[in-house]
Scaffold this active site. Structure first.
Site, PDB file in Angstrom:
ATOM      1  N   LYS A 107      39.123  43.735  40.479  1.00  0.00           N
ATOM      2  CA  LYS A 107      38.213  44.243  41.498  1.00  0.00           C
ATOM      3  C   LYS A 107      38.509  45.712  41.844  1.00  0.00           C
ATOM      4  O   LYS A 107      39.575  46.244  41.539  1.00  0.00           O
ATOM      5  CB  LYS A 107      38.290  43.366  42.756  1.00  0.00           C
ATOM      6  CG  LYS A 107      37.783  41.949  42.500  1.00  0.00           C
ATOM      7  CD  LYS A 107      36.322  41.949  42.232  1.00  0.00           C
ATOM      8  CE  LYS A 107      35.640  40.696  41.763  1.00  0.00           C
ATOM      9  NZ  LYS A 107      36.263  39.458  41.536  1.00  0.00           N
TER      10      LYS A 107
HETATM   11  C1  LIG Z   1      30.456  37.580  43.399  1.00  0.00           C
HETATM   12  C2  LIG Z   1      31.782  36.903  43.521  1.00  0.00           C
HETATM   13  N1  LIG Z   1      31.950  36.008  44.501  1.00  0.00           N
HETATM   14  C3  LIG Z   1      33.119  35.379  44.681  1.00  0.00           C
HETATM   15  C4  LIG Z   1      34.204  35.615  43.863  1.00  0.00           C
HETATM   16  C5  LIG Z   1      35.465  34.862  44.068  1.00  0.00           C
HETATM   17  O1  LIG Z   1      36.567  35.682  44.273  1.00  0.00           O
HETATM   18  P1  LIG Z   1      38.031  35.164  43.864  1.00  0.00           P
HETATM   19  O2  LIG Z   1      38.144  35.224  42.373  1.00  0.00           O
HETATM   20  O3  LIG Z   1      38.951  36.102  44.549  1.00  0.00           O
HETATM   21  O4  LIG Z   1      38.143  33.763  44.376  1.00  0.00           O
HETATM   22  C6  LIG Z   1      34.080  36.553  42.831  1.00  0.00           C
HETATM   23  C7  LIG Z   1      35.238  36.843  41.961  1.00  0.00           C
HETATM   24  O5  LIG Z   1      35.238  37.030  40.825  1.00  0.00           O
HETATM   25  C8  LIG Z   1      32.839  37.204  42.643  1.00  0.00           C
HETATM   26  O6  LIG Z   1      32.658  38.081  41.663  1.00  0.00           O
END
Ligand SMILES: Cc1ncc(COP(=O)(O)O)c(C=O)c1O
Length: 443
Positions: A198
């Site tokens: 990210k």
């Molecule tokens: C649009 C979106 N929502 C939610 C998430 C979930 O984040 P995490 O991987 O930190 O759980 C991601 C992560 O890739 C994402 O790209």
């Protein structure tokens, strides 16, 4: 000018060594991580790095409060639980997103409902939102996809009219702005991911932002077993008042995220400069459709999305096949390129089979028992389907990559689009390096 493409045996334009890695680890990251190691405090809901990150992120985004979490997925789940979303409720999100924007609803025994996307922004289409609202809708989750803010004004107007709260999924959009305001501060709750790809990486982790003291307090309970924390000792009272989870983050990821935050704006500026340079170049090539950024938005280009149109390129080829041919040819020119989501989320097996808990059809059965049917018909999301057939991600926008790399990427595009006949002849070449069928995984 005719040139031999790399896929046809010619020399490639780029090499892997032209690309610099993400994330960048700076002296600030080392200093803050070392502070954790020197302090001997490595975890705790109110530990110094976690508390400082929460304060700094709330200030950066412009919200009253922030809570750190174990992931963006945890932040989304906590947000739904804080809003009181429960069994049989419906939660609306975009058909083109990462699974977690929808699976968070299932984790709260609610049913995800998908809305198709806008053909230029690839974000949830506000014009298609209201018809998806039912008496059961309890939350709307617009996603700021790939770093571009969703069109929040019409979304919020519809949500307010129906008295439905809005959770911003800003997991891909740290620092992005809508009409001058940072995303994650505009809806009722904002959610961010800190995973290592990210724009604000901490390794793993998440952030939950809100102006509401009620959601903050509920979030604090939900994050930590549903148990109160004693204000004096900072210890749990060991008397859970509600069903909660274990979504606390730790000091090392929080320290790293703080170090990254010190450089977020400057690194976003590099992404934007790289993306804008490439967009200027790619706009000159018929058949290449670079990402669109509406004038009221600041796009932070977590991903750089390019679509291909054989009609505009004056090539007689089925669109999906054309994308695959071009993608393979660009890859062989040395570019890091390839799809992220390969299908709209409702097309995934989970939704097509509706197998939820332990292979049962719960929670869909809650409403299906009352005669309400969910079929996740892929024809209901024609724009998301069209996008998944025709897009690819061009990697390398992040710092320290700069315009030298962008110039080479543009040169690879010019070469391939100047020799499309060769690319199409090699459309069936087996060149995928991974068993997953991807040219290059975005993670
Ligand atoms: C649009 C979106 N929502 C939610 C998430 C979930 O984040 P995490 O991987 O930190 O759980 C991601 C992560 O890739 C994402 O790209």
């Amino acid at each position: 000018m005719s040139e031999k493409l790399a896929i046809a045996g010619g020399t490639s334009v780029l090499n892997r060594s032209d690309y610099r890695n993400w994330p960048i680890i700076s002296a600030d990251d080392r200093r803050l991580v070392n502070q954790v190691l020197d302090s001997g405090i490595i975890a705790g809901g109110t530990a110094p790095q976690v508390a400082a990150l929460e304060h700094e992120w709330a200030q950066y985004v412009g919200t009253g409060y922030c809570l750190t979490t174990t992931s963006g997925t945890a932040a989304l789940h906590m947000a739904l639980a804080a809003l009181g979303v429960g069994p049989g409720d419906e939660v609306i999100t975009s058909a083109f997103t990462f699974l977690a924007s929808a699976s968070c609803a299932l984790h709260q025994n609610a049913v995800p409902v998908f809305v198709d996307i806008h053909p230029r922004t690839y974000n949830i289409d506000p014009n298609k939102l209201e018809s998806a609202i039912t008496a059961r809708t309890r939350a709307i989750i617009p996603v700021h996809i790939q770093g571009l803010p969703a069109d929040l004004d019409p979304i919020l107007a519809i949500a307010r009219k129906h008295e439905i709260p809005v959770i911003e999924d800003a997991c891909q959009a740290h620092g992005a702005e809508y009409k001058g305001r940072k995303v994650g501060s505009i809806g009722d709750i904002g959610t961010f991911s800190l995973n290592n790809f990210k724009n604000l990486p901490g390794g793993e982790g998440g952030l939950f932002t809100t102006d509401s003291e009620t959601y903050l307090k509920k979030g604090m309970l939900l994050r930590c077993f549903g148990d109160e924390v004693d204000e004096v000792s900072h210890r749990l009272v060991y008397n859970a008042s509600i069903l909660g989870y274990m979504y606390r983050n730790q000091e090392l990821p929080a320290a790293l995220a703080r170090g990254q935050l010190m450089h977020l704006d400057e690194r976003n500026a590099v992404r934007i400069a790289n993306a804008e340079y490439l967009t200027r170049e790619l706009s000159k090539i018929p058949g290449v459709i670079p990402p669109y950024c509406p004038p009221e938005c600041k796009h932070v280009y977590f991903m750089y999305n390019v679509r291909f149109d054989p009609g505009l390129a004056q090539v007689d080829c089925e669109p999906r096949r054309f994308r695959i041919a071009v993608e393979k040819a660009l890859y062989k020119e040395g570019m890091l390129v390839g799809q992220w989501q390969t299908m709209p989320v409702p097309a995934q097996d989970l939704f097509q089979s509706k197998l939820g808990y332990a292979g049962s059809s719960y929670p869909w059965t809650i409403n299906e028992a009352k005669g309400i049917h969910y079929d996740y018909n892929i024809d209901d999301y024609p724009v998301a389907k069209m996008l998944c057939d025709t897009y690819t991600i061009v990697h390398g926008m992040h710092a320290p990559n700069g315009q030298d790399l962008m110039a080479k990427i543009a040169a690879a595009f010019y070469k391939v689009f100047g020799n499309l006949g060769q690319a199409l002849e090699h459309a069936d070449d087996a060149i995928y390096p991974g068993a997953d069928g991807k040219l290059y995984g975005a993670g």
